[in-house]
Every structure is written in structure tokens, then in C-alpha cells.
Design an enzyme around this catalytic site. Structure first.
Site, PDB file in Angstrom:
ATOM      1  N   ASP A 117      -6.450   2.149  -8.694  1.00  0.00           N
ATOM      2  CA  ASP A 117      -6.052   0.739  -8.616  1.00  0.00           C
ATOM      3  C   ASP A 117      -4.716   0.554  -9.338  1.00  0.00           C
ATOM      4  O   ASP A 117      -4.205   1.481  -9.975  1.00  0.00           O
ATOM      5  CB  ASP A 117      -7.153  -0.168  -9.214  1.00  0.00           C
ATOM      6  CG  ASP A 117      -7.353   0.049 -10.716  1.00  0.00           C
ATOM      7  OD1 ASP A 117      -6.362   0.005 -11.480  1.00  0.00           O
ATOM      8  OD2 ASP A 117      -8.515   0.260 -11.144  1.00  0.00           O
ATOM      9  N   HIS A 131      -4.641  10.673  -9.843  1.00  0.00           N
ATOM     10  CA  HIS A 131      -5.478  10.792  -8.640  1.00  0.00           C
ATOM     11  C   HIS A 131      -4.969   9.963  -7.469  1.00  0.00           C
ATOM     12  O   HIS A 131      -5.719   9.637  -6.560  1.00  0.00           O
ATOM     13  CB  HIS A 131      -6.930  10.414  -8.975  1.00  0.00           C
ATOM     14  CG  HIS A 131      -7.604  11.390  -9.898  1.00  0.00           C
ATOM     15  ND1 HIS A 131      -8.774  11.122 -10.570  1.00  0.00           N
ATOM     16  CD2 HIS A 131      -7.257  12.649 -10.259  1.00  0.00           C
ATOM     17  CE1 HIS A 131      -9.111  12.171 -11.318  1.00  0.00           C
ATOM     18  NE2 HIS A 131      -8.208  13.099 -11.143  1.00  0.00           N
ATOM     19  N   CYS A 139       0.431  10.935   5.819  1.00  0.00           N
ATOM     20  CA  CYS A 139      -0.152  11.643   6.953  1.00  0.00           C
ATOM     21  C   CYS A 139      -1.048  12.767   6.440  1.00  0.00           C
ATOM     22  O   CYS A 139      -0.686  13.512   5.536  1.00  0.00           O
ATOM     23  CB  CYS A 139       0.960  12.213   7.828  1.00  0.00           C
ATOM     24  SG  CYS A 139       0.318  13.259   9.140  1.00  0.00           S
TER      25      CYS A 139
HETATM   26  P1  NAD Z   1     -16.732   7.466 -14.006  1.00  0.00           P
HETATM   27  O1  NAD Z   1     -17.309   6.441 -13.094  1.00  0.00           O
HETATM   28  O2  NAD Z   1     -17.208   8.860 -13.922  1.00  0.00           O
HETATM   29  O3  NAD Z   1     -16.991   7.016 -15.517  1.00  0.00           O
HETATM   30  C1  NAD Z   1     -16.765   5.720 -15.942  1.00  0.00           C
HETATM   31  C2  NAD Z   1     -16.983   5.679 -17.431  1.00  0.00           C
HETATM   32  O4  NAD Z   1     -16.621   4.396 -17.871  1.00  0.00           O
HETATM   33  C3  NAD Z   1     -18.432   5.915 -17.866  1.00  0.00           C
HETATM   34  O5  NAD Z   1     -18.457   6.908 -18.879  1.00  0.00           O
HETATM   35  C4  NAD Z   1     -18.873   4.552 -18.410  1.00  0.00           C
HETATM   36  O6  NAD Z   1     -19.739   4.685 -19.517  1.00  0.00           O
HETATM   37  C5  NAD Z   1     -17.546   3.982 -18.845  1.00  0.00           C
HETATM   38  N1  NAD Z   1     -17.479   2.513 -18.896  1.00  0.00           N
HETATM   39  C6  NAD Z   1     -18.157   1.604 -18.155  1.00  0.00           C
HETATM   40  N2  NAD Z   1     -17.799   0.363 -18.503  1.00  0.00           N
HETATM   41  C7  NAD Z   1     -16.854   0.479 -19.474  1.00  0.00           C
HETATM   42  C8  NAD Z   1     -16.082  -0.450 -20.223  1.00  0.00           C
HETATM   43  N3  NAD Z   1     -16.189  -1.767 -20.038  1.00  0.00           N
HETATM   44  N4  NAD Z   1     -15.200   0.035 -21.134  1.00  0.00           N
HETATM   45  C9  NAD Z   1     -15.068   1.370 -21.345  1.00  0.00           C
HETATM   46  N5  NAD Z   1     -15.776   2.293 -20.660  1.00  0.00           N
HETATM   47  C10 NAD Z   1     -16.649   1.853 -19.727  1.00  0.00           C
HETATM   48  O7  NAD Z   1     -15.177   7.377 -13.816  1.00  0.00           O
HETATM   49  P2  NAD Z   1     -14.059   8.411 -14.184  1.00  0.00           P
HETATM   50  O8  NAD Z   1     -14.390   9.131 -15.428  1.00  0.00           O
HETATM   51  O9  NAD Z   1     -12.778   7.652 -14.080  1.00  0.00           O
HETATM   52  O10 NAD Z   1     -14.112   9.446 -12.968  1.00  0.00           O
HETATM   53  C11 NAD Z   1     -13.156  10.416 -12.983  1.00  0.00           C
HETATM   54  C12 NAD Z   1     -12.504  10.577 -11.658  1.00  0.00           C
HETATM   55  O11 NAD Z   1     -13.404  11.212 -10.768  1.00  0.00           O
HETATM   56  C13 NAD Z   1     -12.114   9.346 -10.919  1.00  0.00           C
HETATM   57  O12 NAD Z   1     -10.886   8.868 -11.272  1.00  0.00           O
HETATM   58  C14 NAD Z   1     -12.078   9.795  -9.518  1.00  0.00           C
HETATM   59  O13 NAD Z   1     -10.821  10.273  -9.169  1.00  0.00           O
HETATM   60  C15 NAD Z   1     -13.038  10.898  -9.480  1.00  0.00           C
HETATM   61  N6  NAD Z   1     -14.194  10.493  -8.746  1.00  0.00           N
HETATM   62  C16 NAD Z   1     -13.955   9.951  -7.556  1.00  0.00           C
HETATM   63  C17 NAD Z   1     -14.975   9.496  -6.812  1.00  0.00           C
HETATM   64  C18 NAD Z   1     -14.629   8.871  -5.519  1.00  0.00           C
HETATM   65  O14 NAD Z   1     -13.532   9.019  -5.040  1.00  0.00           O
HETATM   66  N7  NAD Z   1     -15.463   8.093  -4.968  1.00  0.00           N
HETATM   67  C19 NAD Z   1     -16.287   9.626  -7.275  1.00  0.00           C
HETATM   68  C20 NAD Z   1     -16.503  10.204  -8.520  1.00  0.00           C
HETATM   69  C21 NAD Z   1     -15.428  10.627  -9.264  1.00  0.00           C
HETATM   70 ZN    ZN Z   2       2.428  13.619  10.230  1.00  0.00          ZN
END
Ligand code: NAD
Ligand code: ZN
Length: 266
Positions: A117, A131, A139
Site C-alpha cells: 500500500d 515487495h 507485463c
Molecule cells: P503478517 O500478516 O504476516 O503479520 C502482521 C503482523 O502485524 C503480525 O505479527 C501481527 O501481530 C502484527 N500486528 C497486527 N496489528 C498490529 C498493530 N496494530 N500494530 C503493530 N503490529 C500489528 O504481515 P507481514 O509480516 O507484513 O508479512 C510479510 C510479507 O509476506 C508481506 O509483506 C507479504 O509480502 C508477504 N505475504 C504476502 C501474502 C500475500 O500476498 N497475500 C501473504 C502472506 C505474506
Molecule cells: Zn510485454
């Protein structure tokens, strides 16, 4: 606000502020948790509505896009729709303020995010995205950036639906995809270099709102620690990060404004 926090946590915030005040090179890594208070679900939250039967792994991998590009593209268009009206919260604003203040202090702040975001930018921060960016496209075949910024098609009154029809590249006819790093893909080289250099050279590393599960980003704190940095973690929940010196176990939107305020008062 202070009254709601335990004396032990307040003491930890003061300790962190005192430490930071004496250090110059600070590296900050944010994850999905920093945007949670803006209403953007983290990756550990269960998906809702249309997408509740899908896991992220079924939608956000190169294999998923190859198998069913329309499904994956539709999910991202839906995510864009749901993120488009979200605003920075006090955690983003506090970091932006700290970064702004650092222009006239001796501190050097490097802000790295795993988030796709643009809430850090909206709050006025300069940030390196490890990321990718939810609002950019490229593309899938030849990699050329797609000229239209996806955010331009959203007019802020919440009525525009993001078109979920697939778009093809004008150079090679490949499908256009979001410019996001999917599971199993390499991180962008320039951005990773910035993150690695900052982690290697910092005196304090602050991990904010990340579960520290997804590598290589999760390895940055270890890199910093190996080079003698102190590690601070801001997260209401325990994480896999075992090398933390100061744990601030509360929401980022509560801790960061307090931490920045404490530092300015020292
Ligand atoms: P995550 O969802 O794994 O973890 C979020 C963390 O934020 C948790 O530890 C939670 O306890 C904490 N949290 C929740 N509310 C909070 C608040 N108000 N203040 C502080 N902390 C809070 O997210 P991540 O660690 O950013 O994941 C890592 C990367 O993994 C992501 O950036 C993404 O690129 C990738 N990922 C992507 C997908 C996808 O594309 N759908 C799925 C899983 C992981
Ligand atoms: Zn192309």
C-alpha cells in the site's frame, strides 16, 4: 493515552526513546501490522466475502497467475478497491514526523516496508518498498511497466469499480500483472540493496508490525544484530523474532506517537 498502558510498557518506551536519542543510524522495517489500524487486514487475517475460500498462496504466486490469470488479477483489482480509500494512521504519521525531524538532527533514518500500500507515502514519508507496489502494473512476460497508474482509475468517491478484465501488453501481448513480488519471486535488486546496506550499517533496527516469517525481509533484523545493532520490536503479538532487545507489545498506532514524543522531550 499513557494511562491505558502498563507502567512496565511505558518504562520500555522510555528506555527505547533514550537509546534512540543516543544513536544516529536507524533502520525501520514495517509490515502489514502498521496498516491494520487503517483498516487493511494483515496476511494472517482470514479473507472475507468473495475470497474467503481462497488462500493468498492460491492467488499470489507466479503459478497461480499462470494457471488462472483472470482469478489472480480479479483478486488484486478487488484489493485495490478495498485499499483505495484507506488513510494513514497515527503510526504512519509519527514515522513521517520523525523522518521530517531527522532532516535537522544528526539522525539518519531508513524506512523499509514489506507493504504494497502507499500509506507511508500518503503520510509524507520516503520509503523503500521491498515487495512492490499495489498501484503499479507491469507485463508478466517482458516486464515492461504498464503506463497507467492503477490509482488513477479511482476517483475517491468509492463508486468506481476496478475493471477485472485482463489487459495485454502492447509490446509482446503478454498479460499485465500487478508490480508485486509474489511468493517464490526474487526481490527487486536496488531496493534489496538499500535494505541490506541500512540493516548492515544501522545502530538500531526497529521491526514494526511484521510477523517476521517471510524471508529474506525477516533476515534483516538478524543482519543488523550480527553487526552490533540493538533490535526493537513493536507488535501487540509475539513473533518468530528471537533477537529482540526491547519489545514494545502494543499497537503501532499507540506506541510510535508516544516514542516520537518521548524522543523530542529528551
Ligand atoms: P503478517 O500478516 O504476516 O503479520 C502482521 C503482523 O502485524 C503480525 O505479527 C501481527 O501481530 C502484527 N500486528 C497486527 N496489528 C498490529 C498493530 N496494530 N500494530 C503493530 N503490529 C500489528 O504481515 P507481514 O509480516 O507484513 O508479512 C510479510 C510479507 O509476506 C508481506 O509483506 C507479504 O509480502 C508477504 N505475504 C504476502 C501474502 C500475500 O500476498 N497475500 C501473504 C502472506 C505474506
Ligand atoms: Zn510485454
Amino acid at each position: 493515552m499513557l494511562a491505558e498502558l502498563s507502567p512496565a510498557l511505558i518504562a520500555e518506551v522510555k528506555l527505547a526513546a533514550k537509546l534512540l536519542k543516543t544513536k544516529q543510524r536507524i533502520c525501520l522495517l514495517t509490515g502489514a501490522g502498521i496498516s491494520a489500524e487503517s483498516g487493511i487486514p494483515t496476511f494472517r487475517d482470514k479473507q472475507t466475502g468473495l475470497w474467503e475460500n481462497y488462500t493468498a498462496e492460491e492467488l499470489a504466486t507466479p503459478e497461480a497467475f499462470a494457471r488462472d490469470p483472470k482469478l489472480s488479477w480479479s483478486w488484486y483489482q478487488w484489493r485495490r478497491q478495498s485499499v483505495a480509500d484507506k488513510k494513514p494512521n497515527p503510526a504512519h504519521h509519527a514515522l513521517a514526523q520523525w523522518q521530517y525531524d531527522s532532516q535537522t538532527s544528526a539522525q539518519q533514518l531508513t524506512l523499509i516496508t514489506q507493504n504494497v500500500d502507499d500509506l507511508h507515502e500518503q503520510s509524507g514519508s520516503t520509503v523503500t518498498h521491498l515487495h512492490g507496489n499495489l498501484w503499479r502494473n507491469r507485463c508478466n512476460q517482458c516486464g515492461v511497466p504498464h503506463q497507467n497508474h492503477a490509482r488513477d482509475s479511482y476517483d475517491n468517491d468509492n463508486t468506481v469499480q476496478f475493471e477485472d478484465t485482463l489487459i495485454t501488453c502492447s509490446h509482446c501481448d503478454g498479460y499485465i500483472r500487478p508490480d508485486i513480488v509474489w511468493f517464490g519471486e526474487a526481490l527487486p535488486m536496488k531496493e534489496w540493496q538499500i535494505a541490506e546496506d541500512a540493516a548492515n550499517n544501522c545502530e538500531v533496527f526497529i521491526s514494526i508490525g511484521t510477523s517476521s516469517i517471510v524471508y529474506p525481509a525477516a533476515g534483516l533484523a538478524q543482519l543488523a544484530k550480527q553487526n552490533g545493532a540493538h533490535v526493537i520490536e513493536i507488535n501487540p503479538n509475539p513473533t518468530r523474532n528471537t533477537i529482540v532487545d526491547i519489545t514494545l507489545a502494543e499497537k503501532a498506532g499507540i506506541i510510535l506517537p508516544l516514542l516520537v514524543q518521548e524522543m523530542t522531550q529528551l
